[in-house]
Design an enzyme around this catalytic site. Structure first.
Site, PDB file in Angstrom:
ATOM      1  N   GLU A 242      21.546  29.270 -23.008  1.00 28.35           N
ATOM      2  CA  GLU A 242      22.249  29.012 -24.270  1.00 28.35           C
ATOM      3  C   GLU A 242      21.301  28.465 -25.326  1.00 28.35           C
ATOM      4  OE1 GLU A 242      24.507  25.385 -26.156  1.00 28.35           O
ATOM      5  OE2 GLU A 242      25.058  25.743 -24.061  1.00 28.35           O
TER       6      GLU A 242
ATOM      7  N   GLU B 200      21.265  11.793 -22.717  1.00 28.08           N
ATOM      8  CA  GLU B 200      21.576  12.393 -21.426  1.00 28.08           C
ATOM      9  C   GLU B 200      20.400  12.172 -20.483  1.00 28.08           C
ATOM     10  OE1 GLU B 200      22.551  16.489 -21.859  1.00 28.08           O
ATOM     11  OE2 GLU B 200      23.852  16.174 -23.592  1.00 28.08           O
TER      12      GLU B 200
ATOM     13  N   ARG C  65      14.823  22.245 -19.562  1.00 27.89           N
ATOM     14  CA  ARG C  65      15.403  22.760 -20.809  1.00 27.89           C
ATOM     15  C   ARG C  65      16.128  21.707 -21.644  1.00 27.89           C
ATOM     16  NH1 ARG C  65      20.610  26.521 -20.043  1.00 27.89           N
ATOM     17  NH2 ARG C  65      22.112  24.960 -19.384  1.00 27.89           N
ATOM     18  N   HIS C  66      16.066  20.431 -21.219  1.00 25.95           N
ATOM     19  CA  HIS C  66      16.747  19.371 -21.960  1.00 25.95           C
ATOM     20  C   HIS C  66      15.753  18.358 -22.535  1.00 25.95           C
ATOM     21  CE1 HIS C  66      20.240  20.747 -19.500  1.00 25.95           C
ATOM     22  NE2 HIS C  66      20.900  20.448 -20.609  1.00 25.95           N
TER      23      HIS C  66
ATOM     24  N   ARG D 199      14.458  25.298 -28.167  1.00 23.30           N
ATOM     25  CA  ARG D 199      14.914  26.212 -27.120  1.00 23.30           C
ATOM     26  C   ARG D 199      14.797  27.660 -27.573  1.00 23.30           C
ATOM     27  NH1 ARG D 199      20.312  24.904 -23.654  1.00 23.30           N
ATOM     28  NH2 ARG D 199      19.221  22.920 -23.412  1.00 23.30           N
TER      29      ARG D 199
ATOM     30  N   ARG E  15      20.354  12.924 -28.002  1.00 22.74           N
ATOM     31  CA  ARG E  15      21.272  13.008 -26.853  1.00 22.74           C
ATOM     32  C   ARG E  15      20.803  12.043 -25.771  1.00 22.74           C
ATOM     33  NH1 ARG E  15      23.964  18.145 -27.431  1.00 22.74           N
ATOM     34  NH2 ARG E  15      24.419  18.184 -29.662  1.00 22.74           N
TER      35      ARG E  15
ATOM     36  N   SER F 248      25.705  26.829 -29.830  1.00 19.14           N
ATOM     37  CA  SER F 248      27.099  26.589 -29.495  1.00 19.14           C
ATOM     38  C   SER F 248      27.859  26.385 -30.795  1.00 19.14           C
ATOM     39  CB  SER F 248      27.234  25.348 -28.606  1.00 19.14           C
ATOM     40  OG  SER F 248      28.568  25.185 -28.178  1.00 19.14           O
TER      41      SER F 248
END
Length: 511
Positions: A434, A285, A291-292, A485, A283, A437
């Site tokens: 989360e 991002e 948490r990422h 996670r 990712r 998903s």
């Protein structure tokens, strides 16, 4: 004669001619002997009086007068070794042991004894080894960036698990308010191979390994087939621009954000019906949070359904309960090692898993005075708050919600049959964050094209994906789980980097 005796005594004190200590010959696999090494975890009082040989890292060593005390560690376990000058132990041997640099790899041989008092610094508290032989297999060649004792200390306070994170803001290693030296996260990650030696980290990643084993075990029992999909793809697997791009022999390509499209092909279009995969997910991002990660381990599954996506939710509920039960049953020692350095409350979960609709979750937030609309995505703060409310009302740290707004889900998500603003999608949560998903997927090609256009996705980039549904595709659904996670939240760790072997975030590309 007196001179001869004094000379022999001096030579003995100096260790001359003794082969029960010193630097071992480099292990180059040129012989196999009859020596037997005993794992440190197997050292128990019932072995008292027996001679054993152990190998491990020299964690600490101190010389007291004519004796030496050392702590030897292997994986999760440690034992104390003791030697005093005697007929069989020279002062030179004591001095040799005391002079070795910590974290050197050593072989220690001796007799198992039971101490008068438990050895609190060791995991094997009810035994110690009276050393007869001691050899360095591999010496530490450089100054340690931090002491293992400091790296093993319990945390002084609980780090927040939400909000921005910048490792440069931390102190590398130093004395805190309580006067005790601790090692900062940046220092740990810069020397990750050393940090991984701590018993807590040894335990965290053994638990993480067990999660992967339990994931496979459960799904294989349920008739799933493991697949391996490509990570080099021609277009973003879920739409959007947050992908790592690269040149693929003159063609534009990117690293896969998910095995989504290929696992759908395998399950719904290729006849395998139930598939799963464990592999890297990328990712791009620029999210500097606790948490990422830019690369993490995804645990994905996809399966055909007969009538309703609740069939998928039942599998996920069984799967997580199987994983949670398995960790608690098979990783008791590991959980205790983690708890010693990172205290946490045991995870609570229900059988079957608690199910709420997205609207019910939003209503709970509004009742608690939180501004949350039924058709807006949940913020991280609102997710955390909802987790607290669910724990108070239902007594569980683990739950899931379905019927999310369609506009906040990927293009391939099946719309709700009664409310076009909603979707047949769901998220699972641990302690208000989360960890999964998923959704029922669209299996009709015309509707896939319609939704892709709505997202601004080039049909040319996903042409092979759409075509795979033109020859009869079974209704299906699935989801993706973030391994790190899950481990982070099960163990109540405040930062996902503590559950990633070698974390990759926007600021870290090494080691």
């Amino acid at each position: 004669e007196r001179e001869r005796r004094e000379r022999e005594k001096a030579e003995k004190l100096a260790g001359k001619g003794q082969d029960n200590f010193g630097d071992a010959k480099m292990v180059q696999s040129h012989e196999i002997t009859d020596r037997v090494w005993t794992p440190i975890k197997n050292l128990v009082p019932s072995l008292a009086g027996q001679n054993v040989l152990v190998r491990g890292h020299l964690q600490t060593v101190r010389v007291v007068g004519k004796g030496a005390f050392c702590l030897v560690r292997s994986a999760l376990y440690s034992v104390q070794g003791v030697c005093f000058q005697s007929a069989d132990v020279s002062q030179a041997m004591v001095n040799y042991i005391g002079g070795l640099p910590t974290e050197s790899v050593i072989d220690m041989k001796g007799t198992v004894t039971v101490p008068d008092q438990p050895v609190e610094s060791a995991t094997q508290k009810m035994v110690e080894i009276q050393i007869t032989d001691f050899h360095a297999v591999s010496k530490t060649k450089a100054s340690l960036p931090f002491q293992m004792e400091d790296a093993c200390r319990p945390e002084s306070g609980k780090e927040t698990d939400v909000g921005a994170y910048n490792e440069d803001d931390e102190v590398a290693a130093g004395e805190e308010e309580d006067g005790i030296i601790r090692v900062g996260q940046k220092m740990r990650l810069d020397y990750r191979w050393l940090d991984l030696r701590t018993p807590a980290n040894q335990a965290i990643f053994r638990i993480e390994s067990m999660v992967g084993c339990l994931f496979r075990e459960c799904l294989v029992k349920k008739g799933f087939v493991e697949i391996h999909t490509p990570k080099l793809i021609s277009g973003a697997s879920e739409g959007g621009s947050e992908v790592f791009t690269l040149d693929y022999f003159g063609q534009p390509a990117c690293l896969s954000m998910s095995p989504q499209l290929h696992k759908q092909m395998c399950a719904a279009c290729s006849g395998f019906e139930r598939v799963f995969e464990t592999g890297p997910v990328f990712r791009a991002e620029n999210s500097n949070t606790r948490r990422h990660l830019c690369e993490f381990t995804g645990m994905d599954l996809e399966m055909v359904i007969n009538e309703h996506y609740d069939e998928v939710l039942d599998v996920f509920s069984d799967l997580f309960i199987y994983i949670f039960d398995g960790i608690n049953e098979r990783c008791k020692s590991e959980l205790e090692r983690v708890r010693e350095q990172h205290p946490f409350e045991d995870l609570t979960y229900l059988r079957p898993t608690l199910k709420l609709t997205y609207a019910e979750g939003c209503a709970m937030l509004r009742e608690a005075g939180v501004d949350q609309d039924d058709y807006e995505d949940l913020s991280t703060e609102n997710e955390k708050k909802l987790g607290e409310l669910v724990k108070q009302k239902y007594g569980t740290d683990f739950f899931f919600m379905d019927k999310y707004p369609l506009e906040v889900r990927p293009f391939y998500t099946m719309p709700d049959p009664e409310n076009p603003k909603l979707s047949n999608s769901y998220d699972f949560f641990i302690r208000g964050q989360e960890i999964l998903s998923g959704a029922q997927r669209i299996h009709e090609p015309d509707l896939i094209e319609e939704r892709a256009k709505a997202w601004g996705i080039s049909l040319e980039d996903i042409e092979s994906y759409i075509n795979s549904f033109r020859y009869g595709a079974a209704p299906h659904g699935g989801g993706g789980i973030g391994l790190e996670r899950v481990v982070m939240l099960f163990l109540g760790l405040p930062n996902i980097r503590k559950a990633a072997w070698f974390p990759r975030d926007p600021k870290r590309l090494t080691p």
